[in-house]
Design an enzyme around this catalytic site. Structure first.
Site, PDB file in Angstrom:
ATOM      1  N   GLU A  75      40.112  49.195  37.916  1.00  0.00           N
ATOM      2  CA  GLU A  75      39.590  47.824  37.843  1.00  0.00           C
ATOM      3  C   GLU A  75      38.705  47.487  39.045  1.00  0.00           C
ATOM      4  O   GLU A  75      37.700  46.793  38.916  1.00  0.00           O
ATOM      5  CB  GLU A  75      40.779  46.860  37.793  1.00  0.00           C
ATOM      6  CG  GLU A  75      40.479  45.595  37.030  1.00  0.00           C
ATOM      7  CD  GLU A  75      41.758  44.779  36.858  1.00  0.00           C
ATOM      8  OE1 GLU A  75      42.557  45.125  35.974  1.00  0.00           O
ATOM      9  OE2 GLU A  75      41.940  43.820  37.619  1.00  0.00           O
ATOM     10  N   ASP A  76      39.056  47.975  40.214  1.00  0.00           N
ATOM     11  CA  ASP A  76      38.412  47.475  41.445  1.00  0.00           C
ATOM     12  C   ASP A  76      37.655  48.514  42.259  1.00  0.00           C
ATOM     13  O   ASP A  76      37.151  48.184  43.343  1.00  0.00           O
ATOM     14  CB  ASP A  76      39.476  46.810  42.345  1.00  0.00           C
ATOM     15  CG  ASP A  76      40.043  45.546  41.716  1.00  0.00           C
ATOM     16  OD1 ASP A  76      39.303  44.881  40.968  1.00  0.00           O
ATOM     17  OD2 ASP A  76      41.224  45.237  41.927  1.00  0.00           O
TER      18      ASP A  76
HETATM   19  P1  NDP Z   1      41.818  35.720  39.871  1.00  0.00           P
HETATM   20  O1  NDP Z   1      42.697  34.747  39.209  1.00  0.00           O
HETATM   21  O2  NDP Z   1      41.483  36.961  39.144  1.00  0.00           O
HETATM   22  O3  NDP Z   1      42.388  36.107  41.343  1.00  0.00           O
HETATM   23  C1  NDP Z   1      43.670  36.425  41.478  1.00  0.00           C
HETATM   24  C2  NDP Z   1      43.797  37.936  41.543  1.00  0.00           C
HETATM   25  O4  NDP Z   1      43.242  38.373  42.793  1.00  0.00           O
HETATM   26  C3  NDP Z   1      45.226  38.365  41.544  1.00  0.00           C
HETATM   27  O5  NDP Z   1      45.685  38.550  40.233  1.00  0.00           O
HETATM   28  C4  NDP Z   1      45.179  39.665  42.337  1.00  0.00           C
HETATM   29  O6  NDP Z   1      44.824  40.659  41.403  1.00  0.00           O
HETATM   30  C5  NDP Z   1      44.020  39.441  43.301  1.00  0.00           C
HETATM   31  N1  NDP Z   1      44.353  39.067  44.699  1.00  0.00           N
HETATM   32  C6  NDP Z   1      43.757  39.567  45.820  1.00  0.00           C
HETATM   33  N2  NDP Z   1      44.217  38.984  46.923  1.00  0.00           N
HETATM   34  C7  NDP Z   1      45.157  38.087  46.531  1.00  0.00           C
HETATM   35  C8  NDP Z   1      46.002  37.198  47.254  1.00  0.00           C
HETATM   36  N3  NDP Z   1      45.971  37.081  48.585  1.00  0.00           N
HETATM   37  N4  NDP Z   1      46.849  36.415  46.544  1.00  0.00           N
HETATM   38  C9  NDP Z   1      46.897  36.513  45.202  1.00  0.00           C
HETATM   39  N5  NDP Z   1      46.108  37.343  44.455  1.00  0.00           N
HETATM   40  C10 NDP Z   1      45.243  38.142  45.132  1.00  0.00           C
HETATM   41  O7  NDP Z   1      40.629  34.923  40.391  1.00  0.00           O
HETATM   42  P2  NDP Z   1      39.117  34.961  40.112  1.00  0.00           P
HETATM   43  O8  NDP Z   1      38.438  34.478  41.334  1.00  0.00           O
HETATM   44  O9  NDP Z   1      38.717  36.280  39.625  1.00  0.00           O
HETATM   45  O10 NDP Z   1      38.990  33.829  38.982  1.00  0.00           O
HETATM   46  C11 NDP Z   1      39.531  33.999  37.714  1.00  0.00           C
HETATM   47  C12 NDP Z   1      39.804  32.683  36.965  1.00  0.00           C
HETATM   48  O11 NDP Z   1      40.028  31.588  37.833  1.00  0.00           O
HETATM   49  C13 NDP Z   1      38.683  32.285  36.055  1.00  0.00           C
HETATM   50  O12 NDP Z   1      38.943  32.711  34.745  1.00  0.00           O
HETATM   51  C14 NDP Z   1      38.667  30.740  36.099  1.00  0.00           C
HETATM   52  O13 NDP Z   1      39.175  30.222  34.897  1.00  0.00           O
HETATM   53  C15 NDP Z   1      39.607  30.390  37.178  1.00  0.00           C
HETATM   54  N6  NDP Z   1      38.986  29.498  38.178  1.00  0.00           N
HETATM   55  C16 NDP Z   1      39.626  28.336  38.491  1.00  0.00           C
HETATM   56  C17 NDP Z   1      39.113  27.463  39.423  1.00  0.00           C
HETATM   57  C18 NDP Z   1      39.860  26.224  39.764  1.00  0.00           C
HETATM   58  O14 NDP Z   1      39.561  25.580  40.753  1.00  0.00           O
HETATM   59  N7  NDP Z   1      40.860  25.822  39.000  1.00  0.00           N
HETATM   60  C19 NDP Z   1      37.847  27.738  40.103  1.00  0.00           C
HETATM   61  C20 NDP Z   1      37.259  29.014  39.728  1.00  0.00           C
HETATM   62  C21 NDP Z   1      37.839  29.833  38.800  1.00  0.00           C
HETATM   63  P3  NDP Z   1      45.021  42.257  41.617  1.00  0.00           P
HETATM   64  O15 NDP Z   1      46.449  42.530  41.861  1.00  0.00           O
HETATM   65  O16 NDP Z   1      44.515  42.804  40.323  1.00  0.00           O
HETATM   66  O17 NDP Z   1      44.153  42.619  42.774  1.00  0.00           O
END
Ligand code: NDP
Ligand code: ZN
Length: 190
Positions: A75-76
């Site tokens: 994925e990354d």
């Molecule tokens: P993600 O929800 O994908 O980010 C979370 C992911 O980042 C985790 O599942 C994890 O995945 C990884 N990660 C890395 N560092 C951390 C950490 N310190 N803590 C937790 N997780 C971490 O975010 P995206 O930025 O990709 O955005 C995705 C969604 O967020 C969009 O679909 C949109 O709907 C929503 N969004 C909401 C906003 C709001 O303000 N409500 C604003 C913008 C977007 P892994 O284990 O795979 O690395």
């Protein structure tokens, strides 16, 4: 044991396979950091996921622990499933593929599909996904991604909980830990 498992049974000793997974994942993630304020090295996360699978989930299946260490490489990073098959066998590569989002899809679609696919994952992929979400929710609480508002953190907890609803029954110890970390994270945001 199914055909794929037989075909891919590693000839390497368990310890060697695990060390090679750690070495390969560390190389692939070498320039990446987690999203939290302290910017922890990316590799800390897959190592923690594998440790949670073993310590809390009671998993001793070394191929599954290797898949945990490798779970974010497709994925990354530029890792392909074929590369994982070559290095670690069909079974490890298959588990990693099951927990990898299709990056050609939109973020919203990927999030929706994680919920839809959860009930249909293999038992191994369900356990790995549980451990991954335990770690990410713990991070949302202790070391949230930079710039995430309270609402966005709650949105993440709601989404992760929806994914985990589809995995219930896979590993009760990991499910209990997930429930506890979500509860702690929600209380802190209340
Ligand atoms: P993600 O929800 O994908 O980010 C979370 C992911 O980042 C985790 O599942 C994890 O995945 C990884 N990660 C890395 N560092 C951390 C950490 N310190 N803590 C937790 N997780 C971490 O975010 P995206 O930025 O990709 O955005 C995705 C969604 O967020 C969009 O679909 C949109 O709907 C929503 N969004 C909401 C906003 C709001 O303000 N409500 C604003 C913008 C977007 P892994 O284990 O795979 O690395
Ligand atoms: Zn992860």
């Amino acid at each position: 044991m199914n055909g794929a498992s037989l075909a891919s049974a590693p000839t390497k000793p368990n310890v060697m396979l695990l060390l090679q997974a750690l070495d390969y994942a560390a190389q692939q993630h070498r320039d990446q950091r987690r999203k939290g304020a302290e910017g922890a090295p990316y590799i800390n996360h897959p190592v923690r996921v594998a440790t949670v699978l073993a310590e809390i989930g009671g998993i001793q299946d070394v191929e599954l622990l290797c898949a945990a260490i490798l779970h974010d490489t497709v994925e990354d990073t530029d890792t392909t499933p074929a590369e994982l098959v070559k290095r670690f066998g069909e079974r490890v590569a298959g588990i990693v593929s099951e927990v990898s989002d299709d990056k050609s899809l939109s973020k919203a679609e990927r999030k929706r599909l994680q919920i839809a696919h959860a009930p249909h994952l293999s038992a191994e992929a369900k356990a790995l996904k549980l451990a991954d979400k335990v770690c990410n929710v713990t991070d949302i609480h202790a070391s949230p991604p930079d710039g995430w508002s309270r609402e966005r953190r709650i949105e993440y907890l709601d989404w992760a909980s929806a994914v985990i609803e589809g995995l219930r029954g896979a590993n009760p110890a990991l499910e209990d830990r997930f429930d506890a970390v979500v509860r702690d994270a929600r209380n802190a945001l209340a």
